[in-house]
Design a protein around this motif. Structure first.
Motif, PDB file in Angstrom:
ATOM      1  N   GLY A  35       0.770  -1.062   0.224  1.00  0.00           N
ATOM      2  CA  GLY A  35      -0.072  -0.219  -0.085  1.00  0.00           C
ATOM      3  C   GLY A  35       0.999   1.527   0.095  1.00  0.00           C
ATOM      4  O   GLY A  35       0.367   2.257  -0.293  1.00  0.00           O
ATOM      5  N   SER A  36       2.079   1.160   0.574  1.00  0.00           N
ATOM      6  CA  SER A  36       2.887   2.257   0.344  1.00  0.00           C
ATOM      7  C   SER A  36       3.694   2.550  -1.059  1.00  0.00           C
ATOM      8  O   SER A  36       3.598   1.567  -1.878  1.00  0.00           O
ATOM      9  CB  SER A  36       4.113   2.158   1.268  1.00  0.00           C
ATOM     10  OG  SER A  36       5.252   1.298   1.051  1.00  0.00           O
ATOM     11  N   GLN A  37       4.025   3.684  -1.470  1.00  0.00           N
ATOM     12  CA  GLN A  37       4.688   4.116  -2.715  1.00  0.00           C
ATOM     13  C   GLN A  37       5.690   3.225  -2.933  1.00  0.00           C
ATOM     14  O   GLN A  37       5.933   2.860  -4.311  1.00  0.00           O
ATOM     15  CB  GLN A  37       5.190   5.442  -2.871  1.00  0.00           C
ATOM     16  CG  GLN A  37       5.449   5.925  -4.172  1.00  0.00           C
ATOM     17  CD  GLN A  37       5.937   7.235  -4.188  1.00  0.00           C
ATOM     18  OE1 GLN A  37       5.809   8.076  -3.256  1.00  0.00           O
ATOM     19  NE2 GLN A  37       6.314   7.751  -5.195  1.00  0.00           N
ATOM     20  N   TYR A  38       6.529   2.785  -1.927  1.00  0.00           N
ATOM     21  CA  TYR A  38       7.826   1.814  -2.137  1.00  0.00           C
ATOM     22  C   TYR A  38       7.402   0.640  -1.515  1.00  0.00           C
ATOM     23  O   TYR A  38       8.482  -0.106  -1.284  1.00  0.00           O
ATOM     24  CB  TYR A  38       8.922   2.685  -1.443  1.00  0.00           C
ATOM     25  CG  TYR A  38       8.986   4.076  -1.937  1.00  0.00           C
ATOM     26  CD1 TYR A  38       9.783   4.230  -3.047  1.00  0.00           C
ATOM     27  CD2 TYR A  38       8.532   5.071  -1.266  1.00  0.00           C
ATOM     28  CE1 TYR A  38       9.957   5.549  -3.630  1.00  0.00           C
ATOM     29  CE2 TYR A  38       8.712   6.494  -1.797  1.00  0.00           C
ATOM     30  CZ  TYR A  38       9.519   6.601  -2.708  1.00  0.00           C
ATOM     31  OH  TYR A  38       9.731   7.643  -3.647  1.00  0.00           O
ATOM     32  N   ALA A  39       6.477   0.130  -1.706  1.00  0.00           N
ATOM     33  CA  ALA A  39       6.049  -1.289  -1.361  1.00  0.00           C
ATOM     34  C   ALA A  39       6.890  -2.366  -1.897  1.00  0.00           C
ATOM     35  O   ALA A  39       7.114  -2.280  -3.082  1.00  0.00           O
ATOM     36  CB  ALA A  39       4.512  -1.564  -1.487  1.00  0.00           C
ATOM     37  N   GLN A  41      10.240  -2.461  -1.303  1.00  0.00           N
ATOM     38  CA  GLN A  41      11.559  -2.251  -1.356  1.00  0.00           C
ATOM     39  C   GLN A  41      12.144  -2.203   0.041  1.00  0.00           C
ATOM     40  O   GLN A  41      11.527  -2.147   0.923  1.00  0.00           O
ATOM     41  CB  GLN A  41      11.778  -0.642  -1.839  1.00  0.00           C
ATOM     42  CG  GLN A  41      11.235  -0.529  -3.406  1.00  0.00           C
ATOM     43  CD  GLN A  41      11.622   0.809  -3.780  1.00  0.00           C
ATOM     44  OE1 GLN A  41      12.677   1.422  -3.351  1.00  0.00           O
ATOM     45  NE2 GLN A  41      10.818   1.351  -5.002  1.00  0.00           N
ATOM     46  N   TYR A  56      13.347   8.625  -0.781  1.00  0.00           N
ATOM     47  CA  TYR A  56      11.800   8.105  -0.872  1.00  0.00           C
ATOM     48  C   TYR A  56      10.921   9.271  -1.189  1.00  0.00           C
ATOM     49  O   TYR A  56       9.780   9.295  -0.874  1.00  0.00           O
ATOM     50  CB  TYR A  56      11.565   7.166   0.375  1.00  0.00           C
ATOM     51  CG  TYR A  56      12.330   6.024   0.561  1.00  0.00           C
ATOM     52  CD1 TYR A  56      12.391   4.933  -0.463  1.00  0.00           C
ATOM     53  CD2 TYR A  56      13.352   6.109   1.497  1.00  0.00           C
ATOM     54  CE1 TYR A  56      13.382   4.051  -0.045  1.00  0.00           C
ATOM     55  CE2 TYR A  56      14.329   5.037   1.847  1.00  0.00           C
ATOM     56  CZ  TYR A  56      14.343   4.123   0.757  1.00  0.00           C
ATOM     57  OH  TYR A  56      15.086   2.928   1.163  1.00  0.00           O
ATOM     58  N   GLY A  57      11.246  10.215  -2.040  1.00  0.00           N
ATOM     59  CA  GLY A  57      10.359  11.266  -2.444  1.00  0.00           C
ATOM     60  C   GLY A  57      10.034  12.448  -1.181  1.00  0.00           C
ATOM     61  O   GLY A  57       9.194  13.294  -1.547  1.00  0.00           O
TER      62      GLY A  57
END
Length: 676
Positions: A35-39, A41, A56-57
């Motif tokens: 669900g996170s942008q970097y799921a 990683q 991470y942005g």
């Protein structure tokens, strides 16, 4: 010989190790949750290959808040590898369940400093009565430190710097001074050589887990040129028994039982996170305190600087089970390697067990408490010689007697003259009637005095044989081969290397040089940045493990090479890019040097900004501060405690960029040296 020489000055105390922890990437076996942008990683803060933070942005401020706050992550495999046990604290991971982490780990604001605390002389071994009475009296109340002055104005100059922050295999001790003090004066003080991790052992303690149960050895020397006119020379022999001239003093240190003030034993579960978050809210420190035991001895010409030498005993397959009710790093412990020497004139075998013998911690997890970590009593322990199929016990080792602190855990055992041939030609071993052979002599001992060095990425050459070790100049690197304690230049070795970054996906074994002989300079490809670990085995032996994950940091010889990145072309920022040291043009602004270089240190090493923020151009846009920066990043400062950055990972191209920006304030390369 090194620490086997007489006289021996034996010390013990505490060392405060104030390392910063955001760069370690210990949680990279955890991943960002679904669900996170970097799921999926890995949870990493540092790209150590390119020496940049992983953002991470986020903005700088968002990132700083995030790394100091408890967060939820997922899909963690079991953390049982040595790489994870090296530093990881605070993880509540269980298989297939969410895990909670503070990404900056347990000491975000650490400044890499080392401070000895009450490291006092425990005893002096001087069978030949070399030390005069006045000096012996002063030695009995002396303490060791990294201090630059003996009075209250003195400060510690020691620091612990990783070659590769993702891997525990190679930490370095830098110091401007190593000083033995009695009263208000130094018995000796001088700049030591660099000390490097040896024999890191995660199974040192039968009742401590993670890094708390680990240990490692370090050794450095102070050359004679630093000691002229100092009292210690009155107690040093001019020559060794075999005739080599005195070259200085050597200091071997073993560090063990690492423990932080806020540790997961005293603060289990959520309480650890609460304590760390409260600490970080006030930018507080949570250094680890290690017990330190060591020996100071004469150092003679021709001896190695960074490791003791002699006959090499390594752990076998036999282990000692962890007793019921204890917590340790695995179900068993093994003794770490030991070094032995033979005196064929006086019929004495000497063995250094300072790194080898496990403890059984019985304290309350107070890091300042040192009396509750005795040696683990696992029964009788013997020094044996195996010769022509027969085993003879030379001596029983009184290893549970803490009075051995007085002799540095070096044991000198006389033997019958009739055993000389057997001892010289046979195999030494440490055995237990209960557990069998725990250490046995390896015919070969392969070791390097340049076991942690730096190189520059260079795509214009196939390989390089020049590396930076402990100063502005580069040097060659090599292994030295010993056969039963004597240098062997005939036995061919095979050299292999691993790419060890990133730590969650290191490379497999790759061939480097075959054949290789003792002392031969080593060349290595440097076309890409990162970290390479070189190891060596006799050509007739079996290969090292294919996977770096199976590589033994305890027994295999290593040379760690950090290859610093030079993969960005900065020529657009220079008035004349062809100058050896160009001056910056109007395009080279503070924003450029911050984005390219300084942000890495501002975020990952916030201790560097505690006095002068690295992100604020108003502090740096003047000639005085530019001059200070130019001086501290120069290679002339590289081996000093005041060098910038403390982490020693500033590549040549980035050093040129920073210096070009500094030179804009002076207009040319003949800028005056600033007063610091």
């Amino acid at each position: 010989m090194s620490i086997f020489n007489f006289p021996r000055i034996n010390i013990k105390g505490l060392m405060a190790v104030n390392v910063g922890t955001a760069n370690n990437d210990d949680y990279s076996n955890d991943v960002f949750p679904p669900g996170s942008q970097y799921a999926g990683q890995p949870v990493r803060l540092a790209d150590s290959v390119n020496v940049q933070p992983l953002m991470y942005g986020m903005t700088d401020d968002e990132w700083i808040t995030w790394v100091q706050t408890k967060g939820t992550f997922s899909d963690p495999p079991a953390k049982t590898t040595a790489l994870q046990m090296a530093r990881s604290e605070g993880s509540t991971a269980t298989a297939d369940a969410p895990t909670y982490l503070i990404p900056a780990e347990w000491n975000f604001y650490g400044d890499m400093g080392l401070t000895m605390m009450g490291v006092a002389v425990q005893g002096v071994t001087d069978p030949d009565k070399i030390i005069p009475d006045y000096l012996l009296s002063e030695l009995q109340t002396a303490t060791l430190s990294f201090n630059n002055r003996p009075d209250q104005t003195g400060r510690s100059t020691g620091m612990l710097i990783d070659i590769n922050p993702e891997d525990p295999s190679n930490s370095q001790i830098f110091a401007d001074f190593l000083s033995l003090q009695s009263g208000n004066s130094f018995l000796f003080s001088g700049k030591p050589s660099k000390a490097i991790t040896r024999w890191i052992n995660f199974q040192r303690n039968v009742n401590l887990t993670g890094p708390n149960g680990a240990a490692a050895s370090f050794q450095c020397v102070i050359p004679l040129s630093e000691l002229q006119g100092q009292p210690i020379l009155d107690g040093m022999p001019n020559r060794s028994p075999s005739g080599q001239p005195l070259a200085g003093v050597v200091c071997r240190m073993v560090m063990f039982r690492s423990m932080q003030g806020i540790n997961t034993f005293n603060y289990p579960g959520d309480t650890w996170f609460d304590q760390i978050e409260a600490l970080y809210a006030k930018k507080g420190l949570n250094p680890t305190y290690v017990q330190l035991q060591g020996t100071i001895a004469p150092w003679f010409e021709g001896e190695m600087k960074s490791a003791p030498t002699g006959r090499y005993l390594i752990p076998g397959t036999n282990t000692i089970p962890v007793p019921a009710g204890c917590r340790a790093n695995g179900p068993a412990v093994a003794l770490a390697p030991a070094i032995a020497t033979i005196d064929p004139v006086n019929y004495v075998v000497s063995i250094d067990l300072s790194a080898s013998l496990p403890e059984k911690y019985a304290g309350s997890y107070d890091p300042m408490e040192t009396s509750t970590n005795p040696k683990y009593d696992f029964g009788t322990l013997c020094l044996d010689i195996v010769y022509q199929g027969n085993t003879t016990t030379i001596a029983s080792i009184p290893y549970t007697d803490m009075d051995n602190d007085k002799t540095g855990w070096l044991f000198d055992f006389p033997f019958d003259a009739g055993l000389l041939t057997a001892i010289q030609d046979g195999t030494l071993a440490i055995s237990s009637p209960t557990y069998g052979t725990l250490l046995y002599e390896s015919i070969y001992y392969v070791v390097s005095d340049q076991s942690g060095v730096y190189a520059e990425q260079d795509t214009t050459v196939a390989t390089t044989s020049q590396f930076r070790d402990y100063g502005a100049d580069t040097t060659e690197i090599s292994f030295t081969v010993f056969r039963k304690g004597a240098i062997d230049t005939n036995t061919p070795l095979a050299l292999w290397y691993y790419d060890t970054t990133p730590n969650q996906q290191p490379g497999n074994r790759q061939p480097l040089m075959l054949p290789y002989t003792s002392g031969q300079p080593i060349s290595l490809p440097v076309d890409s940045p990162g970290n390479r670990l070189i190891t060596a085995v006799p050509a007739t032996y079996s290969l090292p493990p294919l996977s770096y994950g199976q590589f033994s940091l305890l027994t295999f010889p290593i040379i760690n090479i950090r290859i610093l990145p030079n993969n960005v072309d900065y020529s657009q920022y220079y008035v004349n890019p062809e100058d050896p040291q160009p001056v910056g043009n109007e395009l080279l602004t503070f924003d450029v040097i911050y984005n390219e270089v300084l942000r890495n240190y501002y975020l990952l090493y916030p201790a560097m900004s505690m006095r002068i923020p690295l992100n604020d151009p108003t502090y740096w846009n003047d000639a005085e501060m530019a001059g200070r920066l130019m001086q501290r990043i120069s290679l002339d400062y590289w081996a000093l405690s005041e060098a910038m950055p403390r982490t020693r990972d500033l590549s040549a191209s980035r050093r040129t960029l920073l210096t070009a920006w500094c030179l804009k304030f002076f207009g040319n390369t003949n800028a005056p040296s600033p007063v610091v």
